[in-house]
Motif scaffolding. Structure first.
Motif, mmCIF file in Angstrom:
data_model
loop_
_atom_site.group_PDB
_atom_site.id
_atom_site.type_symbol
_atom_site.label_atom_id
_atom_site.label_comp_id
_atom_site.label_asym_id
_atom_site.label_seq_id
_atom_site.Cartn_x
_atom_site.Cartn_y
_atom_site.Cartn_z
ATOM 1 N N UNK A 174 0.823 -1.208 0.000
ATOM 2 C CA UNK A 174 0.000 0.000 0.000
ATOM 3 C C UNK A 174 0.860 1.262 0.000
ATOM 4 N N UNK A 175 1.992 1.209 0.710
ATOM 5 C CA UNK A 175 2.874 2.373 0.822
ATOM 6 C C UNK A 175 4.281 1.986 0.402
ATOM 7 N N UNK A 176 5.006 2.935 -0.155
ATOM 8 C CA UNK A 176 6.413 2.746 -0.497
ATOM 9 C C UNK A 176 7.216 3.875 0.122
ATOM 10 N N UNK A 177 8.305 3.519 0.811
ATOM 11 C CA UNK A 177 9.211 4.524 1.369
ATOM 12 C C UNK A 177 10.615 4.285 0.826
ATOM 13 N N UNK A 178 11.216 5.321 0.284
ATOM 14 C CA UNK A 178 12.590 5.234 -0.210
ATOM 15 C C UNK A 178 13.527 5.556 0.948
ATOM 16 N N UNK A 179 13.714 4.560 1.809
ATOM 17 C CA UNK A 179 14.495 4.726 3.018
ATOM 18 C C UNK A 179 15.423 3.545 3.237
ATOM 19 N N UNK A 180 15.669 2.789 2.180
ATOM 20 C CA UNK A 180 16.573 1.664 2.265
ATOM 21 C C UNK A 180 18.000 2.101 1.996
ATOM 22 N N UNK A 181 18.767 1.250 1.357
ATOM 23 C CA UNK A 181 20.170 1.558 1.082
ATOM 24 C C UNK A 181 20.271 2.717 0.100
ATOM 25 N N UNK A 182 21.205 3.623 0.398
ATOM 26 C CA UNK A 182 21.494 4.699 -0.538
ATOM 27 C C UNK A 182 20.756 5.991 -0.240
ATOM 28 N N UNK A 210 3.686 7.480 -1.131
ATOM 29 C CA UNK A 210 5.095 7.286 -1.447
ATOM 30 C C UNK A 210 5.906 8.366 -0.736
ATOM 31 N N UNK A 211 6.942 7.957 -0.035
ATOM 32 C CA UNK A 211 7.777 8.888 0.728
ATOM 33 C C UNK A 211 9.228 8.747 0.298
ATOM 34 N N UNK A 212 9.860 9.884 0.047
ATOM 35 C CA UNK A 212 11.271 9.906 -0.319
ATOM 36 C C UNK A 212 12.045 10.539 0.829
ATOM 37 N N UNK A 213 13.063 9.830 1.304
ATOM 38 C CA UNK A 213 13.872 10.309 2.419
ATOM 39 C C UNK A 213 15.234 10.763 1.904
ATOM 40 N N UNK A 214 15.704 11.876 2.438
ATOM 41 C CA UNK A 214 16.996 12.424 2.021
ATOM 42 C C UNK A 214 17.731 13.011 3.213
#
Length: 384
Positions: A174-182, A210-214
């Protein structure tokens, strides 16, 4: 022989289709057919030659020779699947075509439970997928296992999307978070292309899920809303002052705190959305009352949610210690009570399977190489 590209690599597919005079409107149909029978996709992908005609019928005949010569339905394979003892977290170790490993983590929540005592809530089970965007990371954060690997390579947009394909075979995501490697914004073009695939047919994920982490790549933040409107932005701040940030996050030297805050102010004005602030609690480093006040003053003009992250050191070699529960609670009370900033404390998930992104792949790499290395946990598995 050149490596095959992923069929989920949208840019490469469009380019090759246009060169061959084939309509690119067939591409979402190809993805839909591949996803429709994902078990067959996985089994056939292991074969020496994938039967494109059988998997995706009714395409123009010229399409099949192009697909056979240039593309594979999946260029990655799931090497290991590990479930946590409480069955809330599943970690996938994924082997890329290059032989490198990345990881994706599926976190499952029952949204009807937990926040309002015994009072039932509307909702139900949902799954969040934590995705990797690079092999390793060049940011070098001192509390993060991925940072100990150094930077290896960027993932292609297809390799990013394939993590969602693999995870979707196990659970409905249901949700995607870009919080893995890199660091996602250091692989900007592939990130943008992958997200556009995820929100389009046939995946149809909602941008607001969708969440993008930086860590704060300023120039990329400045163009993110224009390229991907409606997504959530999470910023790994971890300190309220530049000197502390540089101490625990060496890459912060390239992104001065005030310039970062200016970029976030501009982003929020354009997007009109709240920003998620990630803040790892390190005993004696950034968890004192004075730090809470500094953070409150830094953020008081923003619409934010601050997520306090209890540090979970692995092994005795960690240079950091975990903040006490009392310190974390006191920190939260300052932000809430004095500055009226919504503040949560992260629930730790999947600790028994190294559930924080960055741990499994490092331990797997060390086992393969025969090295016995103690690693620090990555904390980028934010529960939103």
């Amino acid at each position: 022989m050149a490596a095959f590209r992923s069929a989920f690599d949208a840019g490469e597919m469009r380019t090759e289709f246009e060169k061959a005079g084939i309509k690119s409107t067939f591409i979402p149909f190809i993805w839909k057919q591949l996803l429709h029978d994902s078990n067959n996709l996985l089994n056939q992908n292991m074969a020496s030659e994938f039967q494109w005609e059988k998997a995706v019928p009714s395409l123009p005949s010229a399409t099949y020779s192009l697909l056979r010569s240039k593309f594979k339905p999946l260029t990655s394979t799931v090497n290991t699947v590990v479930d946590s003892s409480d069955q809330t977290t599943t970690k996938l170790l994924i082997k890329l075509q290059s032989g490198a490993f990345v990881e994706a983590v599926i976190m499952r929540y029952d949204s009807r439970l937990g926040k309002y005592g015994d009072k039932p809530r509307p909702g139900g089970l949902r799954s969040t997928l934590c995705i990797s965007s690079q092999v390793g990371c060049k940011m070098g954060c001192r509390f993060c296992a991925t940072g100990t690997m150094g930077y290896k390579s960027n993932l292609t947009s297809g390799e990013i999307v394939e993590q969602l394909v693999h995870a979707s075979r196990l659970f409905q995501i249901r949700n995607v978070v870009f919080m893995g490697m890199g660091e996602p914004l250091n692989n900007y073009s592939a990130l943008v292309e992958a997200v556009r695939v995820m929100i389009g047919s046939p995946f149809l994920l909602s941008p607001k899920r969708i969440t993008i982490s930086t860590v704060g790549i300023i120039h990329a933040i400045s163009k993110l809303h224009g390229d991907l409107p409606g997504l959530n932005l999470a910023v790994s701040l971890h300190a309220p002052a530049q000197d502390i940030r540089c101490q625990i996050m060496p890459a912060a030297r390239a992104f001065p705190l005030q310039k970062l805050m200016d970029a976030l102010q501009e982003y929020q004005q354009k997007s009109q959305q709240k920003i998620f602030i990630e803040y790892i609690m390190l005993d004696g480093v950034n968890d004192e009352e004075q730090h809470a006040h500094q953070l409150g003053k830094l953020l008081e003009t923003f619409l934010v949610v601050v997520n306090l992250i209890p540090f979970n050191p692995i092994g005795s070699s960690s240079q950091f210690k975990t903040s006490s529960d009392e310190k974390v609670s006191a920190f939260q009370q300052v932000l809430r009570g004095t500055y009226n900033i919504r503040t949560t404390i992260r629930k730790q998930m999947g600790q028994d399977i190294s559930g924080a992104c960055g741990q499994l792949v490092v331990s797997q790499t060390n086992r393969i190489s025969g090295k016995q290395t103690t690693v620090l946990p990555d904390i980028e598995d934010l529960h939103l």
